[in-house]
Design a protein around this motif. Structure first.
Motif, PDB file in Angstrom:
ATOM      1  N   GLY A 239      39.275  29.570  36.644  1.00 33.08           N
ATOM      2  CA  GLY A 239      38.912  30.617  35.689  1.00 33.08           C
ATOM      3  C   GLY A 239      37.470  31.082  35.773  1.00 33.08           C
ATOM      4  O   GLY A 239      37.019  31.856  34.932  1.00 33.08           O
ATOM      5  N   HIS A 240      36.733  30.623  36.797  1.00 29.24           N
ATOM      6  CA  HIS A 240      35.349  31.073  36.969  1.00 29.24           C
ATOM      7  C   HIS A 240      35.351  32.472  37.578  1.00 29.24           C
ATOM      8  O   HIS A 240      36.148  32.781  38.466  1.00 29.24           O
ATOM      9  N   VAL A 241      34.437  33.329  37.109  1.00 27.22           N
ATOM     10  CA  VAL A 241      34.343  34.709  37.598  1.00 27.22           C
ATOM     11  C   VAL A 241      33.450  34.769  38.841  1.00 27.22           C
ATOM     12  O   VAL A 241      32.398  34.132  38.887  1.00 27.22           O
ATOM     13  N   TRP A 242      33.869  35.568  39.810  1.00 28.79           N
ATOM     14  CA  TRP A 242      33.080  35.783  41.026  1.00 28.79           C
ATOM     15  C   TRP A 242      32.939  37.275  41.304  1.00 28.79           C
ATOM     16  O   TRP A 242      33.856  38.054  41.052  1.00 28.79           O
ATOM     17  N   ILE A 243      31.770  37.660  41.824  1.00 30.73           N
ATOM     18  CA  ILE A 243      31.533  39.037  42.275  1.00 30.73           C
ATOM     19  C   ILE A 243      31.816  39.056  43.775  1.00 30.73           C
ATOM     20  O   ILE A 243      31.139  38.366  44.541  1.00 30.73           O
ATOM     21  N   ILE A 244      32.795  39.839  44.198  1.00 29.24           N
ATOM     22  CA  ILE A 244      33.141  39.902  45.616  1.00 29.24           C
ATOM     23  C   ILE A 244      32.287  40.965  46.326  1.00 29.24           C
ATOM     24  O   ILE A 244      31.618  40.685  47.311  1.00 29.24           O
ATOM     25  N   GLU A 245      32.335  42.179  45.838  1.00 23.77           N
ATOM     26  CA  GLU A 245      31.475  43.236  46.379  1.00 23.77           C
ATOM     27  C   GLU A 245      31.482  44.431  45.442  1.00 23.77           C
ATOM     28  O   GLU A 245      32.322  44.533  44.545  1.00 23.77           O
ATOM     29  N   VAL A 246      30.537  45.345  45.673  1.00 19.87           N
ATOM     30  CA  VAL A 246      30.387  46.518  44.810  1.00 19.87           C
ATOM     31  C   VAL A 246      30.529  47.777  45.656  1.00 19.87           C
ATOM     32  O   VAL A 246      29.875  47.924  46.692  1.00 19.87           O
ATOM     33  N   ASN A 247      31.409  48.681  45.204  1.00 22.58           N
ATOM     34  CA  ASN A 247      31.642  49.943  45.910  1.00 22.58           C
ATOM     35  C   ASN A 247      31.079  51.106  45.101  1.00 22.58           C
ATOM     36  O   ASN A 247      31.290  51.175  43.882  1.00 22.58           O
ATOM     37  N   TYR A 248      30.406  52.028  45.778  1.00 22.69           N
ATOM     38  CA  TYR A 248      29.856  53.207  45.097  1.00 22.69           C
ATOM     39  C   TYR A 248      30.752  54.439  45.237  1.00 22.69           C
ATOM     40  O   TYR A 248      30.485  55.471  44.650  1.00 22.69           O
ATOM     41  N   ALA A 249      31.815  54.339  46.050  1.00 21.68           N
ATOM     42  CA  ALA A 249      32.782  55.435  46.181  1.00 21.68           C
ATOM     43  C   ALA A 249      34.185  54.837  46.095  1.00 21.68           C
ATOM     44  O   ALA A 249      34.970  54.926  47.034  1.00 21.68           O
ATOM     45  N   PRO A 250      34.504  54.197  44.967  1.00 27.43           N
ATOM     46  CA  PRO A 250      35.799  53.506  44.858  1.00 27.43           C
ATOM     47  C   PRO A 250      36.959  54.489  44.782  1.00 27.43           C
ATOM     48  O   PRO A 250      36.813  55.617  44.310  1.00 27.43           O
TER      49      PRO A 250
END
Length: 244
Positions: free
Chosen positions: A210-221
């Motif tokens: 149940g731990h949250v992880w940031i995989i990646e961030v998209n600027y044009a999703p």
């Protein structure tokens, strides 16, 4: 327009500068032989991927096997290697200069298939970031990537994914609140470096604990993913921000 690179590596380094966000980031290094083996020995499984790609292209998982061999998964295909030299030769052939290596997160699963989440964070000019929508992407059978086109996976609501995963005994409201909190902190950290960005699609995941992880961030999703949900209200809300 900012001249700062929008590569996965640059965004990761910016997020790493926040002490509050470090606990939600998989350990990541620029792909070099020494970094690869250090992370593989530390975590037993790693992901390698190009820094500028999207849609799950070029993502490869490598894990150590109990018999001292190694298993590599590229798409739905798997290969076995018996020693480090074979792995090194494969990496040299398959990867280019702009690749990263990161610890593999043991993602929560729905019917044995890993899922992650797309969290949309948006803002109007001169206003605060808001979470405007979220969905879960469930990988297709035999795949490690959750990209819907590549793995023939499916889109479901985050609530549905939680309810049918190892997390079903946890309070859904608490998990969703944590997801929103980390997504908003991520946008607030990246925003000043990319002032032209008003919409971020943040790919996030829960591990099996149940731990949250940031995989990646998209600027044009790709906004059309939200049309795959039965409830179209999130799509309409996201589009209303996008137009303005």
């Amino acid at each position: 327009m900012s001249n700062l690179s929008t590569s996965k590596w640059t965004k990761y380094k910016l997020l790493r500068k926040s002490e509050k966000l470090r606990a939600y980031l998989p350990e990541t290094e620029w792909l070099k032989e020494s970094a690869f083996w250090r992370l593989l020995n530390k975590y037993q499984q790693v992901i390698i991927k190009p820094t500028g790609s999207y849609g799950g292209h070029g993502v490869i998982r490598i894990k150590k096997l109990e018999d001292s061999g190694y298993e590599l998964q590229d798409g739905a295909k798997k290969k076995r290697f018996t020693d480090q030299e074979q792995v090194n030769a494969f990496l040299k052939k398959k990867t280019g200069k702009n690749f990263i290596v990161q610890q593999r997160i043991p993602l929560a699963t729905v019917n044995g298939r890993p899922f992650d989440m797309r969290v949309m964070v948006q803002r109007h000019p001169h206003s605060k970031w808001q979470v405007t929508g979220k969905l879960a992407k469930v990988a297709g059978s035999g795949f490690i990537v959750t990209n819907i086109r590549m793995s023939s996976g499916k889109v479901v609501s985050v609530e549905h994914a939680i309810k049918h995963s190892q997390l079903k005994s946890m309070r859904s409201a608490d998990l969703l609140a944590q997801l929103d909190k980390v997504a908003l902190k991520s946008a607030a950290k990246l925003g000043p470096s990319y002032r032209w960005v008003k919409t971020m699609g943040i790919d996030m995941a829960f591990d099996k604990a149940g731990h949250v992880w940031i995989i990646e961030v998209n600027y044009a999703p790709m906004l059309e993913l939200f049309l795959k949900l039965k409830d179209k209200s999130m799509f309409r809300r996201i589009k209303s921000f996008h137009k303005k």
